[in-house]
Each structure stands twice: as structure tokens, then as C-alpha cells.
Design an enzyme around this catalytic site. Structure first.
Site, PDB file in Angstrom:
ATOM      1  N   LYS A 110      -6.903   3.331  -3.105  1.00 49.76           N
ATOM      2  CA  LYS A 110      -7.247   3.291  -1.676  1.00 49.76           C
ATOM      3  C   LYS A 110      -7.512   4.702  -1.180  1.00 49.76           C
ATOM      4  O   LYS A 110      -6.785   5.639  -1.516  1.00 49.76           O
ATOM      5  CB  LYS A 110      -6.103   2.633  -0.905  1.00 49.76           C
ATOM      6  CG  LYS A 110      -6.296   2.582   0.605  1.00 49.76           C
ATOM      7  CD  LYS A 110      -5.103   1.860   1.256  1.00 49.76           C
ATOM      8  CE  LYS A 110      -5.113   2.006   2.770  1.00 49.76           C
ATOM      9  NZ  LYS A 110      -3.935   1.375   3.395  1.00 49.76           N
TER      10      LYS A 110
ATOM     11  N   LYS B 169     -10.211   0.133  -2.271  1.00 50.36           N
ATOM     12  CA  LYS B 169     -10.022  -0.165  -0.850  1.00 50.36           C
ATOM     13  C   LYS B 169     -10.413   1.061  -0.040  1.00 50.36           C
ATOM     14  O   LYS B 169      -9.879   2.153  -0.244  1.00 50.36           O
ATOM     15  CB  LYS B 169      -8.573  -0.558  -0.548  1.00 50.36           C
ATOM     16  CG  LYS B 169      -8.321  -0.782   0.950  1.00 50.36           C
ATOM     17  CD  LYS B 169      -6.909  -1.278   1.225  1.00 50.36           C
ATOM     18  CE  LYS B 169      -6.630  -1.346   2.735  1.00 50.36           C
ATOM     19  NZ  LYS B 169      -5.261  -1.851   3.030  1.00 50.36           N
TER      20      LYS B 169
ATOM     21  N   ASP C 125       0.859  -1.186   0.000  1.00 45.46           N
ATOM     22  CA  ASP C 125       0.000   0.000   0.000  1.00 45.46           C
ATOM     23  C   ASP C 125       0.898   1.240   0.000  1.00 45.46           C
ATOM     24  O   ASP C 125       1.561   1.530   0.999  1.00 45.46           O
ATOM     25  CB  ASP C 125      -0.904   0.021   1.246  1.00 45.46           C
ATOM     26  CG  ASP C 125      -1.997  -1.045   1.212  1.00 45.46           C
ATOM     27  OD1 ASP C 125      -1.849  -2.032   0.453  1.00 45.46           O
ATOM     28  OD2 ASP C 125      -2.979  -0.894   1.962  1.00 45.46           O
TER      29      ASP C 125
END
Length: 221
Positions: free
Chosen positions: A153, A182, A91
Site C-alpha cells: 500500500k 493498494k 493495514d
């Protein structure tokens, strides 16, 4: 919705600066027990965590976290190191200043470089929605789609706010079909989780969902 269906898409997360190995180990144990999608932990714990869990659990870690203003070379090195240590999901945080300056090519090229460094592992691109205008969020949907990254995300959980229903709805509208969403930061209840999923989120970054279900079990619910 079945709690197991929610747990299957949870990245059970512990990223606090003062996190200890004992706390990380609890996150790993609970992630395995409740069949979470992954455990998302600081890079310094990745190697030890991978040795601890083996093939029972995907290990996720963070790059350029939480501010995103590291150089691309540093982020690429961080990514390569994390993958070498056993991370299966990455991430990363974008350079938000570049976005504000409309340096779109720099952002795209950085994501592409990090994606290459992932060597086939999953890359999630954190855009920190709470700091962006709607126009900037839409632009990042376009850039992430072009980059080849697997996920966009919402948030680090370390800025002024976390995921919102509106942001996930917007992402679902503007991101390409090849990119998943996400939601992360502030997901505090099973109802929140269900709502995010209904709006298009296919992964949830949260420390609370597993704890809620664990607590319910302890009370005999």
C-alpha cells in the site's frame, strides 16, 4: 468505467483522530449501501463496527498507524486484538527508520510476524512512498513480495503526500505476482480512481469516492 466497478475495490475510510461513533456508523452504512470492498476504521471501533454490520461488510483497521515506529511486539498485539474484535483486513505501517538504516531483515521479519498474527486474514503493508527514495520503494516491493503479505500500500494519508500514479506504476513493475497494490491518500475523483486502476491498483483507500457518488445521486445524476 462503471462506477460499481470502482466501488467494488474501495476501502471506504475514516481514520481521523476526532472520529465519532456516529461518523463511523455513517461510513459503515454507506459502505454497505454502495458495496465497497471494506470500511477502514480506527482499531477502537472495530468490535462495535463488526457487531453493527455482521456479515454485510468487511471491516479493515490499521496497525502501527500512522508512523510505524511501534515495536514489533506492540504491532503483533494490535493485530491479534483487531482480529479477535472482528477485523478481516489489516493495514500495517512499516518501520521507515529501519528501511532508511537498511535493516531489511528486521522489516521482513516484522511483516511475517504480523502476517502470522492475521491468521489468514488480508494484510496490506503501508510503505509511505512520499518519504522514500525510488531505491527504497523498489526494495520494499521485494520485501513485501518475500513476506507473503497480500498487498503493498502506498500511503497512510497522514504524511506529506498520498498516492501518485508514478508510485503505483513502479510498484506494478517491481512487486511479485502474488502481491496486489493498494493506492491510498489523496484520491479525489472518479478519474483518479480509474487511472490508478489502469496502472495496476486493485484496491483504493479513500474517503471521497463514495461521497462523490452519493453526492451525484443526491443531485439526480
Amino acid at each position: 468505467m462503471d462506477k460499481k466497478e470502482i466501488l467494488k475495490i474501495v476501502d471506504h475510510t475514516l481514520l481521523g483522530q476526532a472520529s465519532t461513533w456516529e461518523e463511523i456508523k455513517q461510513i459503515l452504512d454507506d459502505s454497505i449501501k454502495y458495496n465497497a470492498a471494506s470500511a477502514c476504521i480506527p482499531p477502537s471501533f472495530v468490535k462495535r463496527a463488526k457487531e453493527y454490520v455482521g456479515d454485510k461488510l468487511a471491516i479493515c483497521t490499521v496497525i502501527g498507524f500512522p508512523n510505524g515506529y511501534n515495536t514489533t511486539a506492540v504491532k503483533v498485539f494490535e493485530t491479534e486484538d483487531a482480529i479477535k474484535n472482528g477485523a478481516q483486513e489489516i493495514d500495517m505501517v512499516i518501520n521507515i527508520g529501519d528501511l532508511k538504516d537498511k535493516n531489511y531483515d528486521a522489516i521482513l521479519n516484522e511483516i511475517k510476524e504480523i502476517h502470522r498474527a492475521c491468521n489468514g486474514k488480508i494484510l496490506k503493508v503501508i510503505i509511505e512512498t512520499c518519504l522514500l527514495t525510488e531505491e527504497e520503494k523498489i526494495k520494499m516491493c521485494e520485501i513485501v513480495t518475500e513476506s507473503g503479505a497480500e498487498y503493498i500500500k502506498t500511503s497512510t494519508g497522514f504524511s506529506t503526500a498520498g498516492a501518485t500514479f508514478e508510485d503505483v506504476e513502479l510498484m506494478n513493475k517491481y512487486v511479485g505476482k502474488n502481491v496486489k497494490i493498494k493506492a491510498a491518500g489523496g484520491i479525489a475523483s472518479l478519474e483518479d480512481a480509474q487511472k490508478f486502476m489502469s496502472l495496476g491498483a486493485e484496491r483504493l483507500g479513500t474517503s471521497r469516492i463514495v461521497k462523490i457518488i452519493k453526492g451525484e445521486e443526491a443531485k439526480g445524476y
